[in-house]
Design a protein around this motif. Structure first.
Motif, PDB file in Angstrom:
ATOM      1  N   MET A  32       0.930  -1.359  -0.086  1.00 47.48           N
ATOM      2  CA  MET A  32       0.170   0.151  -0.052  1.00 47.48           C
ATOM      3  C   MET A  32       0.809   1.195   0.123  1.00 47.48           C
ATOM      4  O   MET A  32       1.831   1.199   0.878  1.00 47.48           O
ATOM      5  N   GLU A  33       0.674   2.155  -0.889  1.00 46.61           N
ATOM      6  CA  GLU A  33       1.385   3.416  -0.934  1.00 46.61           C
ATOM      7  C   GLU A  33       0.603   4.609  -0.939  1.00 46.61           C
ATOM      8  O   GLU A  33      -0.822   4.684  -1.676  1.00 46.61           O
ATOM      9  N   ILE A  34       0.769   5.601  -0.337  1.00 46.79           N
ATOM     10  CA  ILE A  34      -0.103   6.870  -0.101  1.00 46.79           C
ATOM     11  C   ILE A  34       0.727   7.929  -0.687  1.00 46.79           C
ATOM     12  O   ILE A  34       1.777   8.325  -0.259  1.00 46.79           O
ATOM     13  N   GLU A  35       0.034   8.812  -1.433  1.00 46.97           N
ATOM     14  CA  GLU A  35       0.601   9.985  -2.110  1.00 46.97           C
ATOM     15  C   GLU A  35      -0.190  11.007  -1.631  1.00 46.97           C
ATOM     16  O   GLU A  35      -1.558  11.046  -1.326  1.00 46.97           O
ATOM     17  N   PHE A  36       0.364  12.099  -0.904  1.00 51.29           N
ATOM     18  CA  PHE A  36      -0.324  13.327  -0.373  1.00 51.29           C
ATOM     19  C   PHE A  36      -0.296  14.407  -1.393  1.00 51.29           C
ATOM     20  O   PHE A  36       0.554  15.153  -1.541  1.00 51.29           O
ATOM     21  N   ALA A  37      -1.496  14.590  -2.013  1.00 56.30           N
ATOM     22  CA  ALA A  37      -1.685  15.525  -3.190  1.00 56.30           C
ATOM     23  C   ALA A  37      -2.351  16.586  -2.946  1.00 56.30           C
ATOM     24  O   ALA A  37      -2.467  17.504  -3.688  1.00 56.30           O
ATOM     25  N   GLY A  38      -2.966  16.836  -1.723  1.00 56.81           N
ATOM     26  CA  GLY A  38      -3.690  18.133  -1.239  1.00 56.81           C
ATOM     27  C   GLY A  38      -3.612  18.157   0.165  1.00 56.81           C
ATOM     28  O   GLY A  38      -3.480  17.329   0.901  1.00 56.81           O
ATOM     29  N   ALA A  39      -3.794  19.470   0.792  1.00 62.67           N
ATOM     30  CA  ALA A  39      -3.740  19.607   2.283  1.00 62.67           C
ATOM     31  C   ALA A  39      -2.243  19.222   2.815  1.00 62.67           C
ATOM     32  O   ALA A  39      -2.637  18.492   4.018  1.00 62.67           O
ATOM     33  N   ALA A  40      -1.388  19.264   2.176  1.00 59.00           N
ATOM     34  CA  ALA A  40      -0.161  18.685   2.735  1.00 59.00           C
ATOM     35  C   ALA A  40       0.559  20.176   2.847  1.00 59.00           C
ATOM     36  O   ALA A  40       1.040  20.785   1.884  1.00 59.00           O
ATOM     37  N   ARG A  41       0.976  20.242   4.180  1.00 54.10           N
ATOM     38  CA  ARG A  41       1.598  21.440   4.642  1.00 54.10           C
ATOM     39  C   ARG A  41       0.819  22.668   4.471  1.00 54.10           C
ATOM     40  O   ARG A  41       1.347  23.781   4.397  1.00 54.10           O
ATOM     41  N   GLU A  42      -0.689  22.332   4.291  1.00 54.90           N
ATOM     42  CA  GLU A  42      -1.658  23.581   4.049  1.00 54.90           C
ATOM     43  C   GLU A  42      -2.908  23.106   4.440  1.00 54.90           C
ATOM     44  O   GLU A  42      -2.997  21.653   4.782  1.00 54.90           O
ATOM     45  N   VAL A  43      -3.773  23.759   4.556  1.00 55.62           N
ATOM     46  CA  VAL A  43      -5.261  23.620   5.074  1.00 55.62           C
ATOM     47  C   VAL A  43      -6.011  22.885   3.916  1.00 55.62           C
ATOM     48  O   VAL A  43      -6.758  21.855   4.047  1.00 55.62           O
ATOM     49  N   THR A  44      -6.305  23.446   3.059  1.00 61.49           N
ATOM     50  CA  THR A  44      -7.172  23.490   1.880  1.00 61.49           C
ATOM     51  C   THR A  44      -6.592  22.440   1.007  1.00 61.49           C
ATOM     52  O   THR A  44      -5.578  21.845   0.940  1.00 61.49           O
ATOM     53  N   GLY A  45      -7.666  22.112  -0.091  1.00 67.74           N
ATOM     54  CA  GLY A  45      -7.197  21.148  -1.081  1.00 67.74           C
ATOM     55  C   GLY A  45      -7.204  19.546  -0.497  1.00 67.74           C
ATOM     56  O   GLY A  45      -6.403  19.208  -1.487  1.00 67.74           O
ATOM     57  N   SER A  46      -7.799  19.295   0.339  1.00 67.72           N
ATOM     58  CA  SER A  46      -7.747  17.783   0.862  1.00 67.72           C
ATOM     59  C   SER A  46      -7.720  16.679  -0.406  1.00 67.72           C
ATOM     60  O   SER A  46      -8.677  16.671  -0.985  1.00 67.72           O
ATOM     61  N   CYS A  47      -6.727  16.107  -0.399  1.00 64.11           N
ATOM     62  CA  CYS A  47      -6.581  14.808  -1.586  1.00 64.11           C
ATOM     63  C   CYS A  47      -5.521  14.064  -1.193  1.00 64.11           C
ATOM     64  O   CYS A  47      -4.397  14.530  -1.280  1.00 64.11           O
ATOM     65  N   HIS A  48      -5.857  12.732  -0.869  1.00 66.06           N
ATOM     66  CA  HIS A  48      -4.925  11.696  -0.797  1.00 66.06           C
ATOM     67  C   HIS A  48      -4.925  10.503  -1.610  1.00 66.06           C
ATOM     68  O   HIS A  48      -5.767  10.292  -1.576  1.00 66.06           O
ATOM     69  N   ILE A  49      -3.810  10.055  -2.243  1.00 67.26           N
ATOM     70  CA  ILE A  49      -4.050   8.945  -3.484  1.00 67.26           C
ATOM     71  C   ILE A  49      -3.456   7.603  -2.624  1.00 67.26           C
ATOM     72  O   ILE A  49      -2.436   7.565  -2.001  1.00 67.26           O
ATOM     73  N   VAL A  50      -4.355   6.722  -2.543  1.00 66.45           N
ATOM     74  CA  VAL A  50      -4.078   5.439  -2.137  1.00 66.45           C
ATOM     75  C   VAL A  50      -3.826   4.570  -3.236  1.00 66.45           C
ATOM     76  O   VAL A  50      -4.925   4.042  -3.953  1.00 66.45           O
ATOM     77  N   ARG A  51      -2.773   3.974  -3.210  1.00 60.88           N
ATOM     78  CA  ARG A  51      -2.457   2.760  -4.412  1.00 60.88           C
ATOM     79  C   ARG A  51      -2.436   1.697  -3.736  1.00 60.88           C
ATOM     80  O   ARG A  51      -1.445   1.121  -2.848  1.00 60.88           O
ATOM     81  N   ALA A 107       5.091  16.752   2.595  1.00 64.85           N
ATOM     82  CA  ALA A 107       5.167  17.787   1.614  1.00 64.85           C
ATOM     83  C   ALA A 107       4.336  17.319   0.583  1.00 64.85           C
ATOM     84  O   ALA A 107       3.916  16.330   0.242  1.00 64.85           O
ATOM     85  N   PRO A 108       3.768  18.126  -0.250  1.00 63.12           N
ATOM     86  CA  PRO A 108       3.064  17.981  -1.502  1.00 63.12           C
ATOM     87  C   PRO A 108       3.603  16.938  -2.344  1.00 63.12           C
ATOM     88  O   PRO A 108       4.928  17.339  -2.725  1.00 63.12           O
ATOM     89  N   GLY A 109       2.981  15.907  -2.886  1.00 62.57           N
ATOM     90  CA  GLY A 109       3.615  14.871  -3.489  1.00 62.57           C
ATOM     91  C   GLY A 109       4.497  13.958  -2.912  1.00 62.57           C
ATOM     92  O   GLY A 109       4.798  13.077  -3.637  1.00 62.57           O
ATOM     93  N   GLU A 110       4.795  14.211  -1.768  1.00 63.04           N
ATOM     94  CA  GLU A 110       5.541  13.149  -0.867  1.00 63.04           C
ATOM     95  C   GLU A 110       4.673  11.691  -0.736  1.00 63.04           C
ATOM     96  O   GLU A 110       3.390  11.893  -0.696  1.00 63.04           O
ATOM     97  N   ARG A 111       5.481  10.843  -0.711  1.00 65.43           N
ATOM     98  CA  ARG A 111       4.695   9.284  -0.629  1.00 65.43           C
ATOM     99  C   ARG A 111       5.142   8.582   0.711  1.00 65.43           C
ATOM    100  O   ARG A 111       6.199   8.793   1.197  1.00 65.43           O
ATOM    101  N   GLY A 112       4.403   7.962   1.201  1.00 66.04           N
ATOM    102  CA  GLY A 112       4.556   6.838   2.310  1.00 66.04           C
ATOM    103  C   GLY A 112       3.985   5.683   1.787  1.00 66.04           C
ATOM    104  O   GLY A 112       3.153   5.380   1.005  1.00 66.04           O
ATOM    105  N   SER A 113       4.412   4.570   2.712  1.00 69.44           N
ATOM    106  CA  SER A 113       3.983   3.201   2.365  1.00 69.44           C
ATOM    107  C   SER A 113       3.956   2.410   3.564  1.00 69.44           C
ATOM    108  O   SER A 113       4.307   2.807   4.758  1.00 69.44           O
ATOM    109  N   LEU A 114       2.958   1.330   3.333  1.00 77.17           N
ATOM    110  CA  LEU A 114       2.963   0.219   4.495  1.00 77.17           C
ATOM    111  C   LEU A 114       3.610  -0.993   3.859  1.00 77.17           C
ATOM    112  O   LEU A 114       2.980  -1.567   3.016  1.00 77.17           O
TER     113      LEU A 114
END
Length: 474
Positions: free
Chosen positions: A1-20, A467-474
């Protein structure tokens, strides 16, 4: 599982997180970026991945910074399912239509302004100004609703093959939810928890937050990660004092408020205060067609009200009483600015970036008898933030308006958990999660996130502020 933080990353608005995960791609939220027009426009028109790669969307709640870019996603070709709670779907029906209307009206204004200024395109320049094009329109909002499926709390549903989800009450606004995603890969199931926006215990109308159990990793909001609010039970008394003091001066109370959630909470408390005789009998105007419609949606979903509330138990009509009036037409709204004597005006938008509140501020901010009452978070670069900072002048409709009115900030009305409440919510998740791994903080400005991250690391959590565009994984 990989998560990419595409919005609301180091800011408040634009919430969007991509789970692959499980060979599929899921979006958690798809919200609008808000703030400076040009910068937010540039972010909003850039989707974080091709629409063809998105298999499903799971929505936490209806606020525009979480749901507001869904019609743009549909406009760009998305045809998959958008999962939400039933109340969130009903709220989105009015909120996305309102957002589409704002997009279209803003585009008309920009085009008209360009014509008025007589600007001609230079050689080789496109005739059409891309900023004058609406991000999406009413047709896109309608098509978005056709893709939304409303689900009850605590009932598992299959998002895509290999990924099952369920909602728990986030206690933020009507229908708001935390999301638990159970991902099965190679015979192993892991649970990713997305907090959504965590509310506060003791808020009027809305039930208390319910932290999900058994998490392997957590994506958690951090809006107020660097501060504590005043107690919820003190907010109503503070509201009463502001109303009494301003009425005594002969002024009006001007309240920018989110049409969904905050308006209904304020009306509920003003209703309670009026019944107690704690405020003078002055008119209270809800000057927002969206808030009026949202109030109707609230009335449709008493099943998610907090039944421990006295007013909920005793009063059949929570949002209707003698002092309150809901205005719809532009003529009714304009007439408010010609009235004399004390009154309360509550209008959208919550961060004072658009809507009828701008007209009330333009007409009332310079009067020292008045009070501008701030009852929610104001993001950076918004007019609301400049009011909180008590700037000498406010730029409204291109004009410089002196800010002489009193400014009062009531953080007790925040629908976001503060740092202590966020830590308590996460502690509750950890008590049922012996294998809890990464905690990613989103939906917060850097100062708030960093402060919360430091305190959580001291308690043994593995915390990252992506940060915006950063990815994390499990």
């Amino acid at each position: 599982m990989e998560i990419e933080f595409a919005g609301a990353a180091r800011e408040v608005t634009g919430s969007c997180h991509i789970v692959r995960a499980a060979g599929k791609t899921i979006l958690l939220d798809c919200g609008l970026f808000q703030g400076r027009r040009k910068e937010s426009r540039e972010k909003n028109v850039r989707l974080p991945l091709p629409v063809s790669e998105i298999d499903a969307v799971v929505l936490s709640h209806a606020h525009i910074d979480h749901a507001g870019r869904l019609p743009f996603l549909v406009k760009e070709g998305y045809q998959g399912t958008i999962w939400a709670t039933a109340a969130t779907r009903d709220l989105c029906a009015i909120m996305l239509a309102d957002s589409a209307n704002i997009q279209e009206k803003d585009a008309e204004f920009l085009a008209r302004r360009a014509r008025t200024r007589g600007r001609q395109p230079s050689d080789g320049e496109a005739t059409a100004d891309p900023e004058a094009e609406p991000l999406y329109g009413m047709r896109d909002a309608t098509r978005t609703l056709e893709l939304m499926v409303g689900m009850p709390y605590n009932k598992p549903f299959d998002v895509v093959p290999g990924v099952r989800a369920h909602y728990t009450d986030a206690g933020h606004i009507l229908g708001s939810a935390s999301v638990a995603l159970d991902v099965t890969e190679n015979g192993t199931t892991r649970r990713l928890v997305f907090s959504g926006d965590v509310g506060r215990s003791g808020l009027a109308i809305i039930r208390d937050p319910v932290p999900p159990e058994g998490a392997s990793a957590v994506i958690m909001e951090s809006t107020y990660g660097d501060r504590d609010h005043v107690p919820v039970d003190g907010a109503r008394a503070q509201l009463a004092k502001v109303v009494r003091d301003t009425a005594r001066r002969g002024g009006r109370i001007i309240i920018p408020a989110f049409a969904v959630g905050r308006v209904q909470e304020l009306v509920y408390d003003l209703h309670a205060l009026a019944r107690e005789g704690a405020i003078p009998a002055i008119p209270i105007y809800i000057d927002s067609p969206l808030a009026t419609d949202a109030t109707t949606v609230f009335e449709m979903h008493p099943e998610v009200f907090d039944q421990s509330e006295t007013l909920v138990q005793r009063v059949p009509e929570l949002f209707k009483f003698d002092l309150v009036r809901f205005t719809r037409s532009v003529e009714e709204s304009k007439a408010l600015n010609t009235m004399h004597g004390p009154l309360v005006v509550i209008a959208a938008s919550g961060m004072a970036e658009s809507g009828r509140i701008l007209h009330h501020l333009a007409n009332g901010a310079a009067d020292q008898r008045n009070t501008v009452l701030v009852v929610g978070f104001m993001a950076e670069h918004t007019l609301g933030r400049r009011i909180v900072e008590r700037r000498d002048t406010l730029k409204i409709f291109g004009d410089e308006v002196p800010l002489r009115a009193q400014v009062e900030v009531l953080n007790g009305y925040s629908a976001h958990a503060d740092r202590t409440e966020l830590a308590a919510w996460l502690d509750a998740v950890r008590r049922t999660s012996p294998a809890l791994g990464p905690v990613w903080l989103v939906h917060g400005e850097p100062e708030a996130q960093d402060a919360l991250a430091t305190s959580l690391r001291a308690k043994g959590y593995q915390v990252t502020c992506p940060a915006p565009g950063e990815r994390g994984s499990l």
